[in-house]
Motif scaffolding. Structure first.
Motif, PDB file in Angstrom:
ATOM      1  N   LEU A 159      31.405  29.897  14.208  1.00  0.00           N
ATOM      2  CA  LEU A 159      32.091  28.981  15.126  1.00  0.00           C
ATOM      3  C   LEU A 159      32.540  27.759  14.332  1.00  0.00           C
ATOM      4  CD1 LEU A 159      29.768  28.867  18.286  1.00  0.00           C
ATOM      5  CD2 LEU A 159      31.891  30.129  18.018  1.00  0.00           C
ATOM      6  N   HIS A 160      33.629  27.132  14.771  1.00  0.00           N
ATOM      7  CA  HIS A 160      34.050  25.882  14.128  1.00  0.00           C
ATOM      8  C   HIS A 160      34.650  24.971  15.186  1.00  0.00           C
ATOM      9  CE1 HIS A 160      38.291  26.938  14.409  1.00  0.00           C
ATOM     10  NE2 HIS A 160      37.951  28.158  14.057  1.00  0.00           N
ATOM     11  N   ASP A 161      34.836  23.692  14.817  1.00  0.00           N
ATOM     12  CA  ASP A 161      35.300  22.725  15.807  1.00  0.00           C
ATOM     13  C   ASP A 161      36.793  22.423  15.704  1.00  0.00           C
ATOM     14  OD1 ASP A 161      35.438  21.181  13.572  1.00  0.00           O
ATOM     15  OD2 ASP A 161      34.087  19.614  14.272  1.00  0.00           O
ATOM     16  N   VAL A 202      31.268  30.656  25.209  1.00  0.00           N
ATOM     17  CA  VAL A 202      31.536  31.263  23.904  1.00  0.00           C
ATOM     18  C   VAL A 202      30.239  31.823  23.303  1.00  0.00           C
ATOM     19  CG1 VAL A 202      31.347  29.120  22.561  1.00  0.00           C
ATOM     20  CG2 VAL A 202      32.800  30.931  21.758  1.00  0.00           C
ATOM     21  N   LEU A 203      29.117  31.168  23.574  1.00  0.00           N
ATOM     22  CA  LEU A 203      27.845  31.667  23.040  1.00  0.00           C
ATOM     23  C   LEU A 203      27.446  32.979  23.703  1.00  0.00           C
ATOM     24  CD1 LEU A 203      25.921  28.294  22.751  1.00  0.00           C
ATOM     25  CD2 LEU A 203      26.501  29.824  20.867  1.00  0.00           C
ATOM     26  N   THR A 204      27.723  33.106  24.990  1.00  0.00           N
ATOM     27  CA  THR A 204      27.420  34.354  25.676  1.00  0.00           C
ATOM     28  C   THR A 204      28.276  35.491  25.119  1.00  0.00           C
ATOM     29  OG1 THR A 204      26.905  33.096  27.652  1.00  0.00           O
ATOM     30  CG2 THR A 204      27.269  35.446  27.943  1.00  0.00           C
ATOM     31  N   ALA A 205      29.549  35.205  24.903  1.00  0.00           N
ATOM     32  CA  ALA A 205      30.441  36.230  24.346  1.00  0.00           C
ATOM     33  C   ALA A 205      29.964  36.633  22.948  1.00  0.00           C
ATOM     34  CB  ALA A 205      31.858  35.696  24.293  1.00  0.00           C
ATOM     35  N   LEU A 206      29.539  35.632  22.181  1.00  0.00           N
ATOM     36  CA  LEU A 206      29.076  35.858  20.816  1.00  0.00           C
ATOM     37  C   LEU A 206      27.798  36.703  20.795  1.00  0.00           C
ATOM     38  CD1 LEU A 206      28.855  32.778  18.522  1.00  0.00           C
ATOM     39  CD2 LEU A 206      26.855  34.158  18.771  1.00  0.00           C
ATOM     40  N   LYS A 207      26.932  36.430  21.776  1.00  0.00           N
ATOM     41  CA  LYS A 207      25.654  37.126  21.858  1.00  0.00           C
ATOM     42  C   LYS A 207      25.856  38.634  21.993  1.00  0.00           C
ATOM     43  CE  LYS A 207      21.411  36.985  24.586  1.00  0.00           C
ATOM     44  NZ  LYS A 207      20.951  36.742  25.965  1.00  0.00           N
ATOM     45  N   GLY A 208      26.922  38.998  22.706  1.00  0.00           N
ATOM     46  CA  GLY A 208      27.220  40.406  22.919  1.00  0.00           C
ATOM     47  C   GLY A 208      27.542  41.161  21.639  1.00  0.00           C
ATOM     48  N   ILE A 227      23.350  24.743  19.321  1.00  0.00           N
ATOM     49  CA  ILE A 227      22.086  25.424  19.043  1.00  0.00           C
ATOM     50  C   ILE A 227      21.145  25.308  20.241  1.00  0.00           C
ATOM     51  CG2 ILE A 227      21.092  23.461  17.752  1.00  0.00           C
ATOM     52  CD1 ILE A 227      20.516  27.187  17.137  1.00  0.00           C
ATOM     53  N   LYS A 228      21.200  24.152  20.925  1.00  0.00           N
ATOM     54  CA  LYS A 228      20.346  23.974  22.100  1.00  0.00           C
ATOM     55  C   LYS A 228      20.720  24.988  23.189  1.00  0.00           C
ATOM     56  CE  LYS A 228      19.226  20.463  25.498  1.00  0.00           C
ATOM     57  NZ  LYS A 228      19.921  19.376  26.187  1.00  0.00           N
ATOM     58  N   GLN A 229      22.022  25.130  23.441  1.00  0.00           N
ATOM     59  CA  GLN A 229      22.449  26.044  24.496  1.00  0.00           C
ATOM     60  C   GLN A 229      22.260  27.500  24.084  1.00  0.00           C
ATOM     61  OE1 GLN A 229      26.388  24.711  25.602  1.00  0.00           O
ATOM     62  NE2 GLN A 229      25.618  22.680  26.131  1.00  0.00           N
ATOM     63  N   ALA A 230      22.389  27.786  22.777  1.00  0.00           N
ATOM     64  CA  ALA A 230      22.160  29.151  22.305  1.00  0.00           C
ATOM     65  C   ALA A 230      20.724  29.571  22.608  1.00  0.00           C
ATOM     66  CB  ALA A 230      22.424  29.236  20.802  1.00  0.00           C
ATOM     67  N   ARG A 231      19.786  28.654  22.328  1.00  0.00           N
ATOM     68  CA  ARG A 231      18.372  28.977  22.588  1.00  0.00           C
ATOM     69  C   ARG A 231      18.135  29.153  24.082  1.00  0.00           C
ATOM     70  NH1 ARG A 231      18.748  30.214  17.975  1.00  0.00           N
ATOM     71  NH2 ARG A 231      17.800  29.148  16.216  1.00  0.00           N
ATOM     72  N   GLU A 232      18.795  28.334  24.912  1.00  0.00           N
ATOM     73  CA  GLU A 232      18.624  28.466  26.359  1.00  0.00           C
ATOM     74  C   GLU A 232      19.138  29.809  26.869  1.00  0.00           C
ATOM     75  OE1 GLU A 232      18.888  23.707  27.398  1.00  0.00           O
ATOM     76  OE2 GLU A 232      20.469  25.041  28.109  1.00  0.00           O
ATOM     77  N   LEU A 233      20.145  30.327  26.163  1.00  0.00           N
ATOM     78  CA  LEU A 233      20.693  31.627  26.570  1.00  0.00           C
ATOM     79  C   LEU A 233      19.894  32.781  25.981  1.00  0.00           C
ATOM     80  CD1 LEU A 233      24.496  30.888  26.189  1.00  0.00           C
ATOM     81  CD2 LEU A 233      23.341  31.543  28.290  1.00  0.00           C
ATOM     82  N   GLY A 234      18.831  32.474  25.278  1.00  0.00           N
ATOM     83  CA  GLY A 234      18.021  33.526  24.695  1.00  0.00           C
ATOM     84  C   GLY A 234      18.608  34.093  23.416  1.00  0.00           C
ATOM     85  N   SER A 294      34.920  29.477  32.422  1.00  0.00           N
ATOM     86  CA  SER A 294      33.949  30.223  31.622  1.00  0.00           C
ATOM     87  C   SER A 294      34.513  31.571  31.195  1.00  0.00           C
ATOM     88  CB  SER A 294      32.676  30.457  32.421  1.00  0.00           C
ATOM     89  OG  SER A 294      31.862  29.329  32.336  1.00  0.00           O
ATOM     90  N   LEU A 295      35.152  32.266  32.138  1.00  0.00           N
ATOM     91  CA  LEU A 295      35.693  33.582  31.800  1.00  0.00           C
ATOM     92  C   LEU A 295      36.836  33.444  30.803  1.00  0.00           C
ATOM     93  CD1 LEU A 295      35.647  35.414  35.249  1.00  0.00           C
ATOM     94  CD2 LEU A 295      33.992  35.514  33.393  1.00  0.00           C
ATOM     95  N   GLY A 296      37.658  32.415  31.004  1.00  0.00           N
ATOM     96  CA  GLY A 296      38.779  32.193  30.085  1.00  0.00           C
ATOM     97  C   GLY A 296      38.277  31.914  28.675  1.00  0.00           C
ATOM     98  N   ALA A 297      37.250  31.052  28.579  1.00  0.00           N
ATOM     99  CA  ALA A 297      36.720  30.706  27.258  1.00  0.00           C
ATOM    100  C   ALA A 297      36.100  31.925  26.600  1.00  0.00           C
ATOM    101  CB  ALA A 297      35.687  29.594  27.382  1.00  0.00           C
TER     102      ALA A 297
END
Lengths: 386, 300
Positions: A180-182, A220-226, A245-252, B261-264
């Motif tokens: 990921l980048h900003d 984006v983290l959920t999509a990445l997790k897949g 990183i905080k939200q990634a950990r929250e998403l498991g 969320s879905l778009g992102a």
């Protein structure tokens, strides 16, 4: 009645005229004397806003060096004066700040902090022939423009990306990487260098940009997790890095996290909390372990408290600039730049030398780890195992 | 995966919906887009962090977390409500009979003022919410619903139901509906318009403050410009559902959160913020009254 009124009006008019003449004269005198007496050094970086801590660390480092020189009597028998400008890590603001510093008559610049500010500003300084030394901008493009007045005391992102890629592929031995980048010059630049360096050793299974200033990266983290990556690499600065990183950990998403020098700040650990534990970051070696840095650390702490990651770079950058002014024997920009190119500087960071482009000769990067809420040096290139 | 995105979007949407309610209520009564509304949400987040650190100093936070959060929530709502009230008295009431553009510009002025006021008094660096909340949540297969997300969704749904009941069932709510239909007529039958408008601003601000309270805890990061983007997105949500329409704002908020969320996730995370504005443009072109309709006919 009428006479006195007119008399007063006349008197008032003369008083005003006299006063304004006096003020004008005073301004001219002080203006002249200022120009004669001091050498002005500009410091530019994000002094306000979410990255203000970095800017202020930088300002403190440069100020410390300049104060030390002033105590010794200044440079070329003139006192030094620091002019601090705020670029708000915005490219447009950076150019206007650069023009302001040029117009103020500065003869050297310490800055800017962010690559996307340094690159546009460097063109302005180049036109005015004023040397600039950035303590922190690591994007390769900065010194690839062919400017002879642009220098850095930090490394380059191609060096940094390579060290990170070597660490991931040879030490951690991961095969599936998410990146990921900003979208900034620095963040995306670093992420791209990392991808380039790791390309044949591992698969980049996910690559995406996020919006700087956003607070929700769960989508984006959920999509990445897949994609089931083994490691998440992020190119960017700590406000986003900490939240990611905080939200990634929250998403498991419990995979290791790695990033670059933009995350080396206590604020990253504050934002991410326990989630920051175990993060890997590429950065230059710990000043605590550099013998030359002892005096710097001591006087910085007694003046400003705990140094930030880039305080020491700004301190060295200022020292390099002032030494080169002294070596050049004049305030001429071209002569100062030439002096830097020829110089071998032993500063708080150790030995520094510059190539034709203005980059330092040796790649300084090592890998750090967040351990018990603190940054600790973890791995050096050349070590195969850990 | 898709379910996880829905949960993410639903949480985001709950926050948008809470802020959107304030926009839509004020618009329903005054026909004014209160552009400073996002700033009230930002103030709410700041007051949360400030009052929590005061409570931490007194030692209450370590003794009873839930009690101290409850106190923080009450303080936040009251102070933000007071800000909303002051805003109405100082910036909008003197302009009530001025052309429609004047209060709008006044609103933008209030917004800029509040942002700079917070920046100057609180500093421009991010404020960080202490890590005191117990982490964790419900996990099933690959889907995680954190306790925080649960809290946000339940609280917003509860507040929305409460607001609905307030407007439908109480005398004051009836007066609000009457004022929204026709201000002059309402005052002729003895409704105190000023009180109704004051109540509207206080309620809207309190809802935004609760959103700020929850967001401060959810993201753990607060800054002085967070109200701007959140405000514009909530405004989009209000327009999406039909501005002036309470159910519309709730519906629009949730829809916007989920679409974003879905778009992102499936289109591009780089354009996450752009989706909200693309939706705003599309709605304004094809259905300016919003999906559930602006409550214009009732006014006639």
């Amino acid at each position: 009645m009428r006479v006195t009124k007119r008399y007063f009006r006349m008197k008032l008019r003369y008083t005003v005229l006299f006063l304004s003449l006096f003020i004008l004269l005073a301004a001219i005198i002080t203006g002249c004397s200022k120009k004669e007496d001091v050498i002005k050094i500009g410091v530019a970086g994000p002094m306000t806003g979410d990255q203000s801590k970095m800017g202020i660390d930088m300002k403190n480092g440069a100020e410390l060096a300049i104060n030390e020189w002033n105590r010794k009597g200044g440079v070329l028998e003139k006192k030094l004066k620091i002019i601090v400008e705020d670029d708000q890590h915005d490219p447009k603001q950076a150019v206007s700040v650069a023009n302001k510093l040029v117009n103020a008559g500065t003869i050297g610049i310490i800055g800017h902090f962010n690559s996307n500010a340094s690159i546009p500003a460097s063109a302005t300084y180049n036109k005015a022939n004023i040397p600039m030394i950035t303590p922190a901008s690591t994007n390769p493009q900065l010194t690839e423009q062919g400017f002879t007045n642009v220098f850095r005391v930090c490394g380059r992102d191609d060096q940094q990306g390579l060290v990170a890629a070597t660490f991931v592929s040879e030490v951690l031995k991961f095969k599936r990487i998410a990146v990921l980048h900003d979208k900034t010059t620095y963040g995306q630049g670093l992420a791209d260098e990392f991808v380039k360096a790791i390309n044949h050793k591992a698969d980049v299974v996910y690559y995406a940009g996020v919006v700087q200033g956003d607070k929700d990266f769960r989508a984006v983290l959920t999509a990445l997790k897949g994609k089931r990556p083994e490691l998440l690499y992020f190119g960017g600065i700590y406000p986003e890095g900490g939240l990611i990183i905080k939200q990634a950990r929250e998403l498991g998403l419990n995979i290791p996290f790695m990033s670059g020098d933009g995350l080396i700040d206590q604020k990253f650990i504050e934002i991410a909390g326990p989630a920051s534990e175990g993060s890997y970051l590429s950065f230059s070696p710990d000043p605590e372990n550099i013998p030359n840095a002892k005096d710097f650390l001591k006087s910085y702490r007694s003046n400003y408290g705990e140094p930030g990651p880039y305080s020491i770079y700004a301190y060295d950058a200022a020292n390099v600039l002032l030494r080169s002014i002294e070596a050049a024997g004049s305030a001429d920009g071209a002569a100062i730049s030439k002096a830097i190119h020829e110089m071998k500087h032993t500063g708080a960071l150790g030995e520094l030398e510059w190539d034709k482009k203005g980059d330092i000769l040796h790649s300084p990067y090592v890998v750090w780890e967040v351990k018990n809420g603190k940054f600790t040096e973890y791995w050096k290139p050349g070590e195969t195992n850990h | 995966m898709f379910l996880q995105q829905l949960i993410n979007g639903f949480t985001l949407g709950a926050v948008y919906a809470l802020i959107a309610l304030g926009y839509t209520m004020v618009y329903g009564i005054l026909e004014l887009i209160n552009f400073a509304h996002g700033e009230i949400y930002m103030l709410g987040a700041y007051i949360t962090i400030i009052s929590l650190s005061i409570l931490t100093i007194t030692g209450l936070t370590s003794k009873s977390l839930i009690l101290s959060l409850l106190i923080v929530l009450i303080i936040t709502t009251i102070i933000s409500g007071a800000y909303g009230l002051t805003m109405e008295r100082a910036a909008y009431r003197p302009l009530r009979h001025a052309p429609r553009l004047s209060p709008l510009i006044s609103a933008i002025g209030v917004s800029i003022f509040l942002q700079n006021y917070v920046m100057l008094t609180q500093g421009s660096a991010d404020k960080i919410f202490p890590h005191i909340l117990p982490p964790g949540g419900l996990s099933m297969a690959d889907v995680t619903l954190t306790y925080m997300q649960m809290f946000i969704i339940i609280t917003s749904v509860f507040l929305m139901t409460a607001l609905h009941t307030f407007i439908r069932k109480t005398r004051l709510g009836k007066a609000m509906r009457a004022t929204a239909q026709d201000k002059k007529m309402a005052s002729l039958v003895g409704i105190d318009i000023d009180t109704v408008i004051m109540v509207t601003f206080i309620t809207g601000s309190a809802l935004a403050a609760v959103a700020g309270f929850m967001v401060a805890m959810y993201y753990g990061l607060v800054n002085f410009y967070m109200g701007y983007v959140a405000g514009i997105k909530a405004f989009t949500a209000a327009v999406l559902g039909g501005i002036g329409n309470i159910q519309g704002a709730v519906f629009g908020g949730f829809l916007l959160g989920i679409l974003e969320s879905l778009g992102a996730a499936y289109i591009s995370s780089e354009y996450k913020d752009a989706f909200a504005f693309i939706i705003l443009i599309l709605i304004l072109i094809f259905k300016p009254t919003g999906l559930l309709g602006e409550r214009v006919p009732e006014k006639v």
